[in-house]
Design a protein around this motif. Structure first.
Motif, PDB file in Angstrom:
ATOM      1  N   SER A 233       0.858  -1.175   0.000  1.00  0.00           N
ATOM      2  CA  SER A 233       0.000   0.000   0.000  1.00  0.00           C
ATOM      3  C   SER A 233       0.898   1.231   0.000  1.00  0.00           C
ATOM      4  O   SER A 233       1.756   1.378   0.874  1.00  0.00           O
ATOM      5  CB  SER A 233      -0.906  -0.001   1.231  1.00  0.00           C
TER       6      SER A 233
ATOM      7  N   PRO B  73      -5.805   0.996  -7.746  1.00  0.00           N
ATOM      8  CA  PRO B  73      -6.580   1.410  -6.576  1.00  0.00           C
ATOM      9  C   PRO B  73      -7.361   0.225  -6.031  1.00  0.00           C
ATOM     10  O   PRO B  73      -7.843  -0.617  -6.792  1.00  0.00           O
ATOM     11  CB  PRO B  73      -7.520   2.476  -7.134  1.00  0.00           C
TER      12      PRO B  73
ATOM     13  N   PHE C  59      -7.145   2.895  -1.527  1.00  0.00           N
ATOM     14  CA  PHE C  59      -5.701   2.817  -1.320  1.00  0.00           C
ATOM     15  C   PHE C  59      -5.028   2.434  -2.637  1.00  0.00           C
ATOM     16  O   PHE C  59      -5.531   1.582  -3.369  1.00  0.00           O
ATOM     17  CB  PHE C  59      -5.362   1.782  -0.248  1.00  0.00           C
TER      18      PHE C  59
ATOM     19  N   ASP D  94     -10.487  -0.544  -3.170  1.00  0.00           N
ATOM     20  CA  ASP D  94     -11.503  -0.011  -2.273  1.00  0.00           C
ATOM     21  C   ASP D  94     -11.560  -0.888  -1.024  1.00  0.00           C
ATOM     22  O   ASP D  94     -11.752  -2.098  -1.113  1.00  0.00           O
ATOM     23  CB  ASP D  94     -12.861  -0.018  -2.983  1.00  0.00           C
TER      24      ASP D  94
ATOM     25  N   HIS E  61      -2.108   0.582  -4.438  1.00  0.00           N
ATOM     26  CA  HIS E  61      -1.176  -0.513  -4.163  1.00  0.00           C
ATOM     27  C   HIS E  61      -0.290  -0.768  -5.384  1.00  0.00           C
ATOM     28  O   HIS E  61      -0.722  -0.571  -6.524  1.00  0.00           O
ATOM     29  CB  HIS E  61      -1.943  -1.810  -3.866  1.00  0.00           C
TER      30      HIS E  61
ATOM     31  N   ARG F 125     -12.873   3.431   1.413  1.00  0.00           N
ATOM     32  CA  ARG F 125     -11.609   4.165   1.339  1.00  0.00           C
ATOM     33  C   ARG F 125     -10.803   3.575   0.194  1.00  0.00           C
ATOM     34  O   ARG F 125     -10.856   2.372  -0.064  1.00  0.00           O
ATOM     35  CB  ARG F 125     -10.843   4.048   2.657  1.00  0.00           C
TER      36      ARG F 125
ATOM     37  N   SER G 162      -1.754  11.852  -3.959  1.00  0.00           N
ATOM     38  CA  SER G 162      -2.388  10.813  -4.784  1.00  0.00           C
ATOM     39  C   SER G 162      -3.180  11.400  -5.950  1.00  0.00           C
ATOM     40  O   SER G 162      -3.317  10.773  -6.991  1.00  0.00           O
ATOM     41  CB  SER G 162      -3.291   9.926  -3.932  1.00  0.00           C
TER      42      SER G 162
ATOM     43  N   GLU H  27      -3.098   6.569   0.336  1.00  0.00           N
ATOM     44  CA  GLU H  27      -4.556   6.574   0.271  1.00  0.00           C
ATOM     45  C   GLU H  27      -4.999   7.761  -0.579  1.00  0.00           C
ATOM     46  O   GLU H  27      -4.450   8.860  -0.457  1.00  0.00           O
ATOM     47  CB  GLU H  27      -5.161   6.696   1.670  1.00  0.00           C
ATOM     48  N   TYR H  28      -5.985   7.527  -1.454  1.00  0.00           N
ATOM     49  CA  TYR H  28      -6.572   8.620  -2.224  1.00  0.00           C
ATOM     50  C   TYR H  28      -7.587   9.301  -1.310  1.00  0.00           C
ATOM     51  O   TYR H  28      -8.601   8.708  -0.958  1.00  0.00           O
ATOM     52  CB  TYR H  28      -7.259   8.115  -3.495  1.00  0.00           C
ATOM     53  N   VAL H  29      -7.278  10.513  -0.888  1.00  0.00           N
ATOM     54  CA  VAL H  29      -8.138  11.204   0.063  1.00  0.00           C
ATOM     55  C   VAL H  29      -8.661  12.506  -0.514  1.00  0.00           C
ATOM     56  O   VAL H  29      -8.139  13.026  -1.500  1.00  0.00           O
ATOM     57  CB  VAL H  29      -7.420  11.482   1.412  1.00  0.00           C
TER      58      VAL H  29
END
Length: 147
Positions: free
Chosen positions: A28, A89, A97, A91, A99, A95, A76, A31-33
């Motif tokens: 990982s 990505p 992430f 899910d 990888h 959320r 990201s 994170e796409y935030v």
């Protein structure tokens, strides 16, 4: 931002995200935030930049939710598309992430397949609107999902 990543000018497109260290398969990375909004709100906000209406920081989570990386986002949001990506990505309970799909080496640009969709009929003009510049040997020429 992670000390293992940096954003800078990309040969693929605009700004990109680059590894400052190696990443293992399945690791990982980030994170796409951003602000989690509804699909109607994403449509209302579109486009982020009227001079470049096809560029957004949206990440489609499901039919009801979108992450808007313009607000509260991190590096990201600068990960570019590739038809032969080194990341994907995932899910995890809403959320997202990013990888590693394969080993990623220090200095390498991170990419994932945007796999975009459109309600418009697939035409050469629509494909050109979402043109891909990834440079992969088997580039499909568009960031739109393969049919």
């Amino acid at each position: 931002m992670s000390v293992r990543l940096e954003t800078r000018r990309s040969e693929v497109h605009g700004t990109g995200v680059f590894a400052l260290s190696d990443f293992a398969v399945g690791e990982s990375i980030i994170e796409y935030v951003g602000e989690i909004i509804s699909m109607p709100e994403a449509i209302r906000r579109h486009p982020h930049d009227p001079t470049d209406p096809n560029h957004t920081f949206y990440f489609h989570v499901d039919d009801a939710h979108v992450i808007d990386g313009l607000y509260g986002g991190n590096a990201s949001r600068w990960i570019n598309h590739s038809c032969r990506p080194n990341c994907e990505p995932q899910d995890v309970k809403g959320r997202v992430f990013i990888h590693a799909l394969r080993p990623i080496w220090k200095g390498e640009e991170l990419t994932f397949d945007y796999d975009l969709f459109s309600d418009e009929p697939m035409t050469p003009a629509l494909r050109a609107k979402y043109a891909c510049h990834c440079g992969a040997k088997k580039c499909r020429g568009s960031m739109l999902a393969a049919l």
